[in-house]
Design a protein around this motif. Structure first.
Motif, PDB file in Angstrom:
ATOM      1  N   LEU A   1      12.820  -2.573  10.248  1.00 19.28           N
ATOM      2  CA  LEU A   1      11.792  -2.202   9.281  1.00 19.28           C
ATOM      3  C   LEU A   1      10.415  -2.527   9.851  1.00 19.28           C
ATOM      4  CD1 LEU A   1      11.044  -1.225   6.435  1.00 19.28           C
ATOM      5  CD2 LEU A   1      11.359  -3.577   5.642  1.00 19.28           C
ATOM      6  N   VAL A   2       9.616  -1.497  10.111  1.00 16.83           N
ATOM      7  CA  VAL A   2       8.282  -1.681  10.688  1.00 16.83           C
ATOM      8  C   VAL A   2       7.251  -1.924   9.595  1.00 16.83           C
ATOM      9  CG1 VAL A   2       6.455  -0.578  12.049  1.00 16.83           C
ATOM     10  CG2 VAL A   2       8.857  -0.288  12.705  1.00 16.83           C
ATOM     11  N   ASP A   3       7.235  -1.064   8.598  1.00 14.51           N
ATOM     12  CA  ASP A   3       6.247  -1.163   7.524  1.00 14.51           C
ATOM     13  C   ASP A   3       6.646  -0.182   6.435  1.00 14.51           C
ATOM     14  OD1 ASP A   3       4.016  -2.082   6.197  1.00 14.51           O
ATOM     15  OD2 ASP A   3       2.568  -0.963   7.394  1.00 14.51           O
ATOM     16  N   TYR A   4       6.036  -0.323   5.249  1.00 20.48           N
ATOM     17  CA  TYR A   4       6.337   0.608   4.172  1.00 20.48           C
ATOM     18  C   TYR A   4       5.190   0.654   3.182  1.00 20.48           C
ATOM     19  CZ  TYR A   4       7.973  -3.786   2.020  1.00 20.48           C
ATOM     20  OH  TYR A   4       8.078  -5.067   1.562  1.00 20.48           O
ATOM     21  N   TRP A   5       5.242   1.667   2.338  1.00 19.92           N
ATOM     22  CA  TRP A   5       4.226   1.881   1.311  1.00 19.92           C
ATOM     23  C   TRP A   5       3.996   0.594   0.531  1.00 19.92           C
ATOM     24  CZ3 TRP A   5       5.545   2.872  -4.138  1.00 19.92           C
ATOM     25  CH2 TRP A   5       4.443   3.245  -4.909  1.00 19.92           C
ATOM     26  N   TYR A   6       2.743   0.256   0.315  1.00 22.92           N
ATOM     27  CA  TYR A   6       2.374  -1.085  -0.127  1.00 22.92           C
ATOM     28  C   TYR A   6       2.812  -1.446  -1.537  1.00 22.92           C
ATOM     29  CZ  TYR A   6      -1.367   1.140  -2.812  1.00 22.92           C
ATOM     30  OH  TYR A   6      -2.062   1.907  -3.704  1.00 22.92           O
ATOM     31  N   SER A   7       3.178  -0.492  -2.384  1.00 20.29           N
ATOM     32  CA  SER A   7       3.440  -0.798  -3.792  1.00 20.29           C
ATOM     33  C   SER A   7       4.916  -0.796  -4.174  1.00 20.29           C
ATOM     34  CB  SER A   7       2.702   0.213  -4.683  1.00 20.29           C
ATOM     35  OG  SER A   7       1.313   0.100  -4.527  1.00 20.29           O
ATOM     36  N   ILE A   8       5.833  -0.815  -3.201  1.00 19.18           N
ATOM     37  CA  ILE A   8       7.224  -0.574  -3.565  1.00 19.18           C
ATOM     38  C   ILE A   8       8.045  -1.822  -3.830  1.00 19.18           C
ATOM     39  CG2 ILE A   8       7.244   1.529  -2.207  1.00 19.18           C
ATOM     40  CD1 ILE A   8       8.937   0.091  -0.170  1.00 19.18           C
ATOM     41  N   ASP A   9       7.500  -3.019  -3.622  1.00 15.88           N
ATOM     42  CA  ASP A   9       8.334  -4.209  -3.735  1.00 15.88           C
ATOM     43  C   ASP A   9       9.040  -4.309  -5.082  1.00 15.88           C
ATOM     44  OD1 ASP A   9       8.195  -5.537  -1.230  1.00 15.88           O
ATOM     45  OD2 ASP A   9       6.103  -5.978  -1.646  1.00 15.88           O
ATOM     46  N   GLY A  10       8.374  -3.910  -6.151  1.00 17.43           N
ATOM     47  CA  GLY A  10       8.991  -3.997  -7.462  1.00 17.43           C
ATOM     48  C   GLY A  10      10.057  -2.951  -7.706  1.00 17.43           C
ATOM     49  N   LEU A  11      10.181  -1.963  -6.815  1.00 19.30           N
ATOM     50  CA  LEU A  11      11.143  -0.885  -7.008  1.00 19.30           C
ATOM     51  C   LEU A  11      12.458  -1.135  -6.285  1.00 19.30           C
ATOM     52  CD1 LEU A  11       8.744   2.151  -6.504  1.00 19.30           C
ATOM     53  CD2 LEU A  11       9.424   1.099  -8.648  1.00 19.30           C
ATOM     54  N   LEU A  12      12.504  -2.180  -5.456  1.00 21.44           N
ATOM     55  CA  LEU A  12      13.693  -2.437  -4.654  1.00 21.44           C
ATOM     56  C   LEU A  12      14.490  -3.610  -5.213  1.00 21.44           C
ATOM     57  CD1 LEU A  12      12.156  -1.936  -1.128  1.00 21.44           C
ATOM     58  CD2 LEU A  12      13.708  -0.408  -2.318  1.00 21.44           C
ATOM     59  N   PRO A  13      15.747  -3.748  -4.835  1.00 26.89           N
ATOM     60  CA  PRO A  13      16.580  -4.834  -5.361  1.00 26.89           C
ATOM     61  C   PRO A  13      16.024  -6.207  -5.021  1.00 26.89           C
ATOM     62  CG  PRO A  13      17.918  -3.171  -4.269  1.00 26.89           C
ATOM     63  CD  PRO A  13      16.489  -2.843  -3.963  1.00 26.89           C
TER      64      PRO A  13
ATOM     65  N   LEU B   1      -0.015   8.117  10.138  1.00 26.74           N
ATOM     66  CA  LEU B   1      -0.139   8.510   8.738  1.00 26.74           C
ATOM     67  C   LEU B   1      -1.564   8.938   8.412  1.00 26.74           C
ATOM     68  CD1 LEU B   1       1.980   5.645   7.145  1.00 26.74           C
ATOM     69  CD2 LEU B   1       2.569   8.074   7.105  1.00 26.74           C
ATOM     70  N   ARG B   2      -2.509   8.232   8.984  1.00 31.49           N
ATOM     71  CA  ARG B   2      -3.916   8.553   8.754  1.00 31.49           C
ATOM     72  C   ARG B   2      -4.290   9.876   9.421  1.00 31.49           C
ATOM     73  NH1 ARG B   2      -8.818   4.477  10.523  1.00 31.49           N
ATOM     74  NH2 ARG B   2     -10.579   5.769   9.861  1.00 31.49           N
ATOM     75  N   ALA B   3      -3.833  10.081  10.649  1.00 33.22           N
ATOM     76  CA  ALA B   3      -4.159  11.313  11.367  1.00 33.22           C
ATOM     77  C   ALA B   3      -3.600  12.541  10.659  1.00 33.22           C
ATOM     78  CB  ALA B   3      -3.627  11.238  12.800  1.00 33.22           C
ATOM     79  N   ALA B   4      -2.378  12.418  10.128  1.00 30.26           N
ATOM     80  CA  ALA B   4      -1.745  13.553   9.457  1.00 30.26           C
ATOM     81  C   ALA B   4      -2.334  13.826   8.082  1.00 30.26           C
ATOM     82  CB  ALA B   4      -0.244  13.310   9.333  1.00 30.26           C
ATOM     83  N   GLY B   5      -3.007  12.837   7.499  1.00 34.00           N
ATOM     84  CA  GLY B   5      -3.536  12.993   6.150  1.00 34.00           C
ATOM     85  C   GLY B   5      -2.585  12.504   5.077  1.00 34.00           C
ATOM     86  N   ILE B   6      -1.481  11.862   5.479  1.00 34.76           N
ATOM     87  CA  ILE B   6      -0.493  11.368   4.521  1.00 34.76           C
ATOM     88  C   ILE B   6      -1.040  10.193   3.719  1.00 34.76           C
ATOM     89  CG2 ILE B   6       1.761  10.237   4.287  1.00 34.76           C
ATOM     90  CD1 ILE B   6       2.137  13.084   4.998  1.00 34.76           C
TER      91      ILE B   6
ATOM     92  N   PRO C   1      -7.175   5.965   4.264  1.00 28.35           N
ATOM     93  CA  PRO C   1      -7.603   4.621   3.851  1.00 28.35           C
ATOM     94  C   PRO C   1      -8.302   4.653   2.494  1.00 28.35           C
ATOM     95  CG  PRO C   1      -8.191   5.040   6.135  1.00 28.35           C
ATOM     96  CD  PRO C   1      -7.720   6.348   5.573  1.00 28.35           C
ATOM     97  N   GLY C   2      -7.964   3.699   1.647  1.00 31.20           N
ATOM     98  CA  GLY C   2      -8.614   3.587   0.354  1.00 31.20           C
ATOM     99  C   GLY C   2      -8.084   4.507  -0.724  1.00 31.20           C
ATOM    100  N   ASP C   3      -7.080   5.330  -0.413  1.00 34.26           N
ATOM    101  CA  ASP C   3      -6.511   6.251  -1.398  1.00 34.26           C
ATOM    102  C   ASP C   3      -5.345   5.562  -2.102  1.00 34.26           C
ATOM    103  OD1 ASP C   3      -5.375   8.289  -2.862  1.00 34.26           O
ATOM    104  OD2 ASP C   3      -5.521   9.782  -1.264  1.00 34.26           O
ATOM    105  N   ASP C   4      -5.568   5.118  -3.336  1.00 33.60           N
ATOM    106  CA  ASP C   4      -4.539   4.387  -4.072  1.00 33.60           C
ATOM    107  C   ASP C   4      -3.443   5.287  -4.626  1.00 33.60           C
ATOM    108  OD1 ASP C   4      -5.872   2.011  -3.612  1.00 33.60           O
ATOM    109  OD2 ASP C   4      -7.007   2.111  -5.489  1.00 33.60           O
ATOM    110  N   HIS C   5      -3.608   6.593  -4.525  1.00 38.24           N
ATOM    111  CA  HIS C   5      -2.618   7.524  -5.065  1.00 38.24           C
ATOM    112  C   HIS C   5      -1.963   8.359  -3.973  1.00 38.24           C
ATOM    113  CE1 HIS C   5      -3.975   6.516  -9.091  1.00 38.24           C
ATOM    114  NE2 HIS C   5      -5.217   6.722  -8.703  1.00 38.24           N
ATOM    115  N   ALA C   6      -2.033   7.871  -2.737  1.00 32.30           N
ATOM    116  CA  ALA C   6      -1.444   8.609  -1.618  1.00 32.30           C
ATOM    117  C   ALA C   6       0.081   8.564  -1.685  1.00 32.30           C
ATOM    118  CB  ALA C   6      -1.943   8.029  -0.300  1.00 32.30           C
ATOM    119  N   SER C   7       0.713   9.201  -0.725  1.00 34.66           N
ATOM    120  CA  SER C   7       2.167   9.349  -0.726  1.00 34.66           C
ATOM    121  C   SER C   7       2.885   8.056  -0.347  1.00 34.66           C
ATOM    122  CB  SER C   7       2.572  10.448   0.262  1.00 34.66           C
ATOM    123  OG  SER C   7       2.021  11.688  -0.104  1.00 34.66           O
TER     124      SER C   7
END
Length: 203
Positions: free
Chosen positions: A36-48, A111-116, A119-125
């Motif tokens: 596991l390298v990294d993941y979307w910053y808001s998911i901790d509450g969604l996992l077991p 992720l930044r280069a592709a537009g996924i 930076p600073g976009d709280d509603h990104a993918s």
């Protein structure tokens, strides 16, 4: 550094592609911390919780696919039949192994280069970065944003990803690969991310 971009109908198909078509029952596979390298910053509450053991691929797939399912429930129609983006990165065989911090930086800059994930976009993918094999980095991302809108991919994002590969080769001292046609280095450069490794809370 060579990048291969593909799109899939769901996260399970993308994860199967990332780990190899010969992988059996990808949903029950445990993804250890070293992969596991990294993941979307808001998911901790969604996992077991941690007392339920390591997260399975099925858990991560549910996390990545959830915005697509919500969009389908609300709108009934999914404009993009392949809403899961997959970027597979491979180092040259003679390249040195990347450190954990360098893998983290490569993921964020791609992720930044592709537009996924601007930076600073709280509603990104939502996205997930894995290193299932030496010299490889697999980045998976939903093309439905947290606000339910389609992800705003960079115009000609394949070329943008290729250009960022060339920049990363230079910045990280990797073997320079030939430039694909139409990917000449532009004058404007993205600001490199700091080489640090985020500390994720124990689950």
């Amino acid at each position: 550094m060579i990048a291969r971009l593909s799109r899939h109908a769901n996260a399970g198909d993308a994860l199967q592609d990332a780990y190899g078509s010969d992988t059996d029952d990808i949903g029950e596979r445990r993804i250890p911390g070293e992969e596991l390298v990294d993941y979307w910053y808001s998911i901790d509450g969604l996992l077991p919780r941690a007392d339920r053991g390591p997260d399975t691929a099925r858990d991560w797939c549910h996390m990545l696919d959830l915005p697509v399912r919500q969009h389908q429930l609300e709108h009934g129609v999914l404009e993009n039949p392949s809403p899961l983006w997959h970027c597979s990165l491979r180092l040259h065989p003679e390249d040195r192994p990347l450190t954990a911090g360098e893998r983290w930086e490569v993921n964020r800059r791609m992720l930044r280069a592709a537009g996924i994930s601007p930076p600073g976009d709280d509603h990104a993918s939502r996205w997930l970065a894995l290193a299932p094999r030496p010299g490889r980095l697999e980045i998976l991302a939903s093309l439905v944003r947290e606000d339910g809108k389609p992800a705003r991919l960079h115009h000609q994002h394949f070329r943008a990803v290729m250009r960022e590969c060339r920049r990363l080769e230079e910045d990280l001292g990797l073997r320079r690969m030939p430039r694909p046609p139409g990917t000449a280095q532009p004058a404007k450069r993205l600001t490199p991310w700091v080489h640090t490794v985020p500390v994720h809370p124990q689950r």
